[in-house]
Scaffold this active site. Sequence first.
Site, PDB file in Angstrom:
ATOM      1  N   CYS A 112       0.835  -1.210   0.000  1.00 57.07           N
ATOM      2  CA  CYS A 112       0.000   0.000   0.000  1.00 57.07           C
ATOM      3  C   CYS A 112       0.864   1.252   0.000  1.00 57.07           C
ATOM      4  O   CYS A 112       0.542   2.245  -0.665  1.00 57.07           O
ATOM      5  CB  CYS A 112      -0.937  -0.005   1.205  1.00 57.07           C
ATOM      6  SG  CYS A 112      -0.079  -0.065   2.816  1.00 57.07           S
ATOM      7  N   HIS A 281      -1.853   1.640   7.411  1.00 58.84           N
ATOM      8  CA  HIS A 281      -2.180   1.551   5.984  1.00 58.84           C
ATOM      9  C   HIS A 281      -1.909   2.889   5.309  1.00 58.84           C
ATOM     10  O   HIS A 281      -2.033   3.948   5.935  1.00 58.84           O
ATOM     11  CB  HIS A 281      -3.651   1.172   5.839  1.00 58.84           C
ATOM     12  CG  HIS A 281      -4.078   0.831   4.448  1.00 58.84           C
ATOM     13  ND1 HIS A 281      -3.366  -0.010   3.626  1.00 58.84           N
ATOM     14  CD2 HIS A 281      -5.178   1.219   3.722  1.00 58.84           C
ATOM     15  CE1 HIS A 281      -3.994  -0.139   2.471  1.00 58.84           C
ATOM     16  NE2 HIS A 281      -5.086   0.606   2.495  1.00 58.84           N
ATOM     17  N   ASN A 301      -8.112   4.086  -2.235  1.00 58.72           N
ATOM     18  CA  ASN A 301      -7.472   2.909  -1.660  1.00 58.72           C
ATOM     19  C   ASN A 301      -6.824   2.083  -2.777  1.00 58.72           C
ATOM     20  O   ASN A 301      -7.006   2.388  -3.965  1.00 58.72           O
ATOM     21  CB  ASN A 301      -8.522   2.072  -0.911  1.00 58.72           C
ATOM     22  CG  ASN A 301      -7.898   1.139   0.117  1.00 58.72           C
ATOM     23  OD1 ASN A 301      -6.670   1.047   0.244  1.00 58.72           O
ATOM     24  ND2 ASN A 301      -8.726   0.425   0.857  1.00 58.72           N
TER      25      ASN A 301
END
Length: 335
Positions: A112, A281, A301
């Site tokens: 990520c 994240h 995302n």
Amino acid sequence: MAKFIIFISVVLLSVYLTEQAYFLSKAYVNTINEVAKTWKAKQNFPEYTTKEQIVQLLGSKSLKGVPKNSIKKNDDKYTKVEEIPKFFDARIEWEYCKTIGKVRDQGNCGSCWAHATTGAFADRLCIATNGEFNELISAEELTFCCHLCGFGCNGGNPLRAWKYFRSHGIVTGGNYNTTDGCQPYKVAPCIRDDEGHSSCSGKKTEPNHKCAKKCYGDKTINYKKDHHKTKDAYQLTNITMQKDTMAYGPIEASFDVYDDFVSYESGVYQKTENASFLGGHAVKMIGWGEENGTPYWLMVNSWGEQWGAKGLFKIRRGTNECRIEESPTAGVPLV
């Protein structure tokens, strides 16, 4: 005796991590919808997904004691931002930049941090060149070649990613199973079928790939000449997040993920009272606004378009929700 206790602890931890994630159950999602006031939840992952598999998707590692010279507080362009608008969407502001709203899929890999930073960098390059540069930056190269950034599919630090752009530069690279750019992403996406089964279920984290030193996507591209750099690498504050975005484009933002977030569907996310911490994240921040009186940040995302609101989500703004406003990062493209 001490060794035996440690052994038992390791075994119990292993069992705990590999057991079915209770927070993905329909019952838990229903509970969230009963208590959440500003957002709605849905089942984004199969119920049989383990907690370990979810944690594997979280890979933003924070740096302790960030040097003060890495924190950006002023910029000449900030003075041109006379007023922060109530609503801002980078997709609208720079509609010619097709990468801004692009939702990528990191697959079964904790990259990520690489997707958020390369995503923001690609957008900023497009903006800085008035659309002349309009393609994706290689998450593959960053994930597996920046050894100082962290641990590849096992996580990395976003600020160090921007420093890698500054010192080393990075090539272009599109999505999995394409020849777009110099080095397309080689980790397969996690796709759910009509019955709710995920292509990543039951699989271990993707092993780290060997760092490539050539273009294998579009082989007509010159590997050395394709490296793009930033002038700098910096961390922003909650005060400068909006000004820097309006001046240069989307930024990376890291936050703490709790088990209820995994089931986000729509609305402005706020952690529910009994949610449990899972890990850090990184995502891309492309704007902000207000929904039914609740201010939010607009985020992209990297869990594919099947997750959340077609891959995007909103999170409460102005209250440092899940530490979202503590350590955003960015850099200005060298063009």
